[in-house]
Design a protein around this motif. Structure first.
Motif, PDB file in Angstrom:
ATOM      1  N   GLU A  53       8.625  83.626  -3.410  1.00  7.50           N
ATOM      2  CA  GLU A  53       8.893  82.545  -2.468  1.00  7.50           C
ATOM      3  C   GLU A  53       9.710  81.474  -3.173  1.00  7.50           C
ATOM      4  OE1 GLU A  53       5.984  80.990   0.121  1.00  7.50           O
ATOM      5  OE2 GLU A  53       4.893  82.895   0.341  1.00  7.50           O
ATOM      6  N   GLN A  54      10.768  81.024  -2.507  1.00  6.46           N
ATOM      7  CA  GLN A  54      11.644  80.006  -3.093  1.00  6.46           C
ATOM      8  C   GLN A  54      11.019  78.623  -2.947  1.00  6.46           C
ATOM      9  OE1 GLN A  54      14.100  82.440  -4.729  1.00  6.46           O
ATOM     10  NE2 GLN A  54      14.728  80.292  -4.747  1.00  6.46           N
ATOM     11  N   LEU A  55      10.927  77.900  -4.062  1.00 11.08           N
ATOM     12  CA  LEU A  55      10.479  76.510  -4.040  1.00 11.08           C
ATOM     13  C   LEU A  55      11.673  75.563  -4.029  1.00 11.08           C
ATOM     14  CD1 LEU A  55       7.556  76.765  -6.613  1.00 11.08           C
ATOM     15  CD2 LEU A  55       7.431  76.852  -4.107  1.00 11.08           C
ATOM     16  N   THR A  56      12.719  75.954  -4.745  1.00 14.61           N
ATOM     17  CA  THR A  56      14.016  75.268  -4.689  1.00 14.61           C
ATOM     18  C   THR A  56      15.081  76.360  -4.788  1.00 14.61           C
ATOM     19  OG1 THR A  56      14.317  75.012  -7.089  1.00 14.61           O
ATOM     20  CG2 THR A  56      13.034  73.294  -5.956  1.00 14.61           C
ATOM     21  N   ALA A  57      16.338  75.959  -4.768  1.00 14.28           N
ATOM     22  CA  ALA A  57      17.411  76.948  -4.895  1.00 14.28           C
ATOM     23  C   ALA A  57      17.337  77.670  -6.233  1.00 14.28           C
ATOM     24  CB  ALA A  57      18.766  76.268  -4.738  1.00 14.28           C
ATOM     25  N   GLU A  58      16.805  77.004  -7.267  1.00 14.21           N
ATOM     26  CA  GLU A  58      16.765  77.579  -8.606  1.00 14.21           C
ATOM     27  C   GLU A  58      15.397  78.082  -9.014  1.00 14.21           C
ATOM     28  OE1 GLU A  58      17.751  74.309  -8.127  1.00 14.21           O
ATOM     29  OE2 GLU A  58      19.883  74.795  -7.894  1.00 14.21           O
ATOM     30  N   LEU A  59      14.346  77.754  -8.250  1.00 13.76           N
ATOM     31  CA  LEU A  59      12.975  78.004  -8.691  1.00 13.76           C
ATOM     32  C   LEU A  59      12.233  78.828  -7.651  1.00 13.76           C
ATOM     33  CD1 LEU A  59      11.211  77.021 -11.150  1.00 13.76           C
ATOM     34  CD2 LEU A  59      10.300  75.289  -9.599  1.00 13.76           C
ATOM     35  N   SER A  60      11.615  79.934  -8.103  1.00  9.79           N
ATOM     36  CA  SER A  60      10.837  80.775  -7.194  1.00  9.79           C
ATOM     37  C   SER A  60       9.524  81.156  -7.861  1.00  9.79           C
ATOM     38  CB  SER A  60      11.619  82.031  -6.795  1.00  9.79           C
ATOM     39  OG  SER A  60      11.944  82.804  -7.937  1.00  9.79           O
ATOM     40  N   ILE A  61       8.551  81.583  -7.036  1.00 10.38           N
ATOM     41  CA  ILE A  61       7.220  81.899  -7.535  1.00 10.38           C
ATOM     42  C   ILE A  61       6.780  83.256  -7.007  1.00 10.38           C
ATOM     43  CG2 ILE A  61       6.114  80.629  -5.631  1.00 10.38           C
ATOM     44  CD1 ILE A  61       3.874  79.899  -7.611  1.00 10.38           C
ATOM     45  N   CYS A  62       6.131  84.024  -7.874  1.00 13.58           N
ATOM     46  CA  CYS A  62       5.603  85.333  -7.523  1.00 13.58           C
ATOM     47  C   CYS A  62       4.286  85.166  -6.768  1.00 13.58           C
ATOM     48  CB  CYS A  62       5.393  86.136  -8.804  1.00 13.58           C
ATOM     49  SG  CYS A  62       4.630  87.756  -8.562  1.00 13.58           S
ATOM     50  N   VAL A  63       4.183  85.793  -5.604  1.00 14.55           N
ATOM     51  CA  VAL A  63       2.962  85.710  -4.799  1.00 14.55           C
ATOM     52  C   VAL A  63       2.532  87.107  -4.353  1.00 14.55           C
ATOM     53  CG1 VAL A  63       3.381  83.363  -3.972  1.00 14.55           C
ATOM     54  CG2 VAL A  63       4.261  85.309  -2.658  1.00 14.55           C
ATOM     55  N   THR A  64       1.220  87.243  -4.121  1.00 15.38           N
ATOM     56  CA  THR A  64       0.632  88.465  -3.574  1.00 15.38           C
ATOM     57  C   THR A  64      -0.411  88.045  -2.549  1.00 15.38           C
ATOM     58  OG1 THR A  64      -1.226  88.601  -5.131  1.00 15.38           O
ATOM     59  CG2 THR A  64       0.875  89.587  -5.834  1.00 15.38           C
ATOM     60  N   PRO A  65      -0.925  88.980  -1.755  1.00 15.84           N
ATOM     61  CA  PRO A  65      -2.014  88.611  -0.830  1.00 15.84           C
ATOM     62  C   PRO A  65      -3.233  88.047  -1.542  1.00 15.84           C
ATOM     63  CG  PRO A  65      -1.046  90.697  -0.178  1.00 15.84           C
ATOM     64  CD  PRO A  65      -0.445  90.358  -1.507  1.00 15.84           C
ATOM     65  N   ASP A  66      -3.480  88.458  -2.780  1.00 12.98           N
ATOM     66  CA  ASP A  66      -4.633  87.964  -3.527  1.00 12.98           C
ATOM     67  C   ASP A  66      -4.409  86.557  -4.078  1.00 12.98           C
ATOM     68  OD1 ASP A  66      -6.066  90.230  -3.085  1.00 12.98           O
ATOM     69  OD2 ASP A  66      -5.709  91.110  -5.065  1.00 12.98           O
ATOM     70  N   CYS A  93      -1.769  81.692  -8.743  1.00  7.99           N
ATOM     71  CA  CYS A  93      -0.382  82.133  -8.928  1.00  7.99           C
ATOM     72  C   CYS A  93       0.453  81.128  -9.718  1.00  7.99           C
ATOM     73  CB  CYS A  93       0.276  82.413  -7.583  1.00  7.99           C
ATOM     74  SG  CYS A  93       0.465  80.964  -6.518  1.00  7.99           S
ATOM     75  N   GLY A  94      -0.125  79.961 -10.031  1.00  5.11           N
ATOM     76  CA  GLY A  94       0.601  78.958 -10.817  1.00  5.11           C
ATOM     77  C   GLY A  94       1.374  77.961  -9.988  1.00  5.11           C
ATOM     78  N   ILE A  95       1.020  77.816  -8.714  1.00  5.76           N
ATOM     79  CA  ILE A  95       1.811  76.986  -7.823  1.00  5.76           C
ATOM     80  C   ILE A  95       1.846  75.521  -8.253  1.00  5.76           C
ATOM     81  CG2 ILE A  95      -0.170  76.791  -6.257  1.00  5.76           C
ATOM     82  CD1 ILE A  95       3.601  76.592  -5.365  1.00  5.76           C
ATOM     83  N   ILE A  96       0.735  74.961  -8.711  1.00  8.53           N
ATOM     84  CA  ILE A  96       0.749  73.542  -9.072  1.00  8.53           C
ATOM     85  C   ILE A  96       1.699  73.281 -10.238  1.00  8.53           C
ATOM     86  CG2 ILE A  96      -0.682  71.673 -10.028  1.00  8.53           C
ATOM     87  CD1 ILE A  96      -2.927  72.682  -8.157  1.00  8.53           C
ATOM     88  N   PRO A  97       1.611  74.017 -11.363  1.00  5.99           N
ATOM     89  CA  PRO A  97       2.618  73.817 -12.413  1.00  5.99           C
ATOM     90  C   PRO A  97       4.047  74.068 -11.943  1.00  5.99           C
ATOM     91  CG  PRO A  97       0.746  75.012 -13.290  1.00  5.99           C
ATOM     92  CD  PRO A  97       0.553  74.940 -11.791  1.00  5.99           C
ATOM     93  N   LEU A  98       4.246  75.115 -11.126  1.00  5.37           N
ATOM     94  CA  LEU A  98       5.615  75.418 -10.676  1.00  5.37           C
ATOM     95  C   LEU A  98       6.208  74.268  -9.871  1.00  5.37           C
ATOM     96  CD1 LEU A  98       7.580  77.880 -10.907  1.00  5.37           C
ATOM     97  CD2 LEU A  98       5.293  78.181 -11.884  1.00  5.37           C
ATOM     98  N   LEU A  99       5.387  73.618  -9.055  1.00  2.09           N
ATOM     99  CA  LEU A  99       5.883  72.488  -8.278  1.00  2.09           C
ATOM    100  C   LEU A  99       6.328  71.339  -9.180  1.00  2.09           C
ATOM    101  CD1 LEU A  99       3.310  72.504  -5.339  1.00  2.09           C
ATOM    102  CD2 LEU A  99       5.722  73.171  -5.240  1.00  2.09           C
ATOM    103  N   TRP A 100       5.663  71.176 -10.322  1.00  2.90           N
ATOM    104  CA  TRP A 100       6.087  70.123 -11.258  1.00  2.90           C
ATOM    105  C   TRP A 100       7.489  70.400 -11.806  1.00  2.90           C
ATOM    106  CZ3 TRP A 100       0.859  70.481 -14.266  1.00  2.90           C
ATOM    107  CH2 TRP A 100      -0.133  69.793 -13.549  1.00  2.90           C
TER     108      TRP A 100
END
Length: 243
Positions: free
Chosen positions: A8-21, A50-57
């Motif tokens: 899932e794209q968080l910005t044009a340059e930054l994306s995060i790996c996600v799964t149903p779990d 999935c690391g979403i909080i650090p990725l948002l930083w």
């Protein structure tokens, strides 16, 4: 480890790996924003999923160093994929560990900021989720709020901040656990779907070794007259802006 994932794209340059779990929701955006990270911070996210909080930083002025801890191997494998995809090896370190056993794994009193989006439900209450990953994320089956605060207290420098989100019915549990572990609650903000409705979430910041004084900020309202029916403030939170 073999599993199916998407990005899932968080910005044009930054994306995060996600799964149903291991995925994320609005509460992660709210906590990430509420933590008000600084560029000089050494930060740690406990139960990172999935690391979403650090990725948002990393969308804007990221901390100088971030460690992301989770007890679930699949979550850490996902985060490693995210780190590789975004070239964050020098800035973000996934740590497979039990937050109750971090001695020797992370530097004691070495952190300016610790965050945690903890399990919301007390163990043995409510209907247990079918998936083990969901049970761990939603119910206090492997750790409770006191474990989180005890771990944070060991990690934080004097004056370091612990930021947590939780359901309103757990407010006293969280404040009590903070104080028990030498972290003084300093700031609370409730989150409401609309004005006039009871809050569905609260955000709290505590500081290690601080003197007692608690400030309650005005509620954060989710719905409003902005894009897609959201409030302007929530749109700022989603966009990574400062409000």
């Amino acid at each position: 480890m073999d599993f199916t994932y998407t990005f899932e794209q968080l910005t044009a340059e930054l994306s995060i790996c996600v799964t149903p779990d291991h995925k994320f929701g609005t509460d992660a955006f709210l906590l990430s924003h509420f933590a008000q990270h600084r560029r000089k911070d050494v930060a740690c996210d406990l139960g990172t999923g999935c690391g979403i909080i650090p990725l948002l930083w990393f969308r804007c002025n990221p901390p100088q160093r971030v460690f992301a801890v989770d007890i679930q191997p699949k979550a850490i494998e996902q985060l490693k994929i995210t780190v590789e995809r975004n070239g964050l090896h020098d800035s973000l370190t996934p740590v497979l560990a039990d937050l109750k056993a971090l001695d020797g794994r992370l530097p004691k009193a070495g952190f300016d900021l610790v965050t945690c989006n903890p399990p919301y439900k007390i163990a043995n209450t409510g209907i247990l989720s079918e998936l083990t990953s969901e049970q761990i994320a939603r119910h206090e089956v492997l750790c409770n709020i006191n474990d989180v605060c005890a771990a944070a207290s060991k990690l934080l420098k004097f004056g370091g901040r612990l930021c947590i989100c939780q359901r309103p019915e757990r407010l006293l549990d969280v404040l009590e656990a903070m104080r028990k572990n030498g972290i003084e609650p300093k700031l609370v903000r409730f989150v409401q779907q609309r004005e006039g409705l009871a809050p569905w979430l609260f955000l709290v910041q505590g500081k290690k070794g601080a003197k007692p004084y608690l400030k309650v900020e005005k509620p954060l309202i989710i719905a409003g007259g902005g894009r897609d029916g959201f409030s302007e403030e929530l749109l700022e939170v989603y966009g990574g802006g400062k409000v």
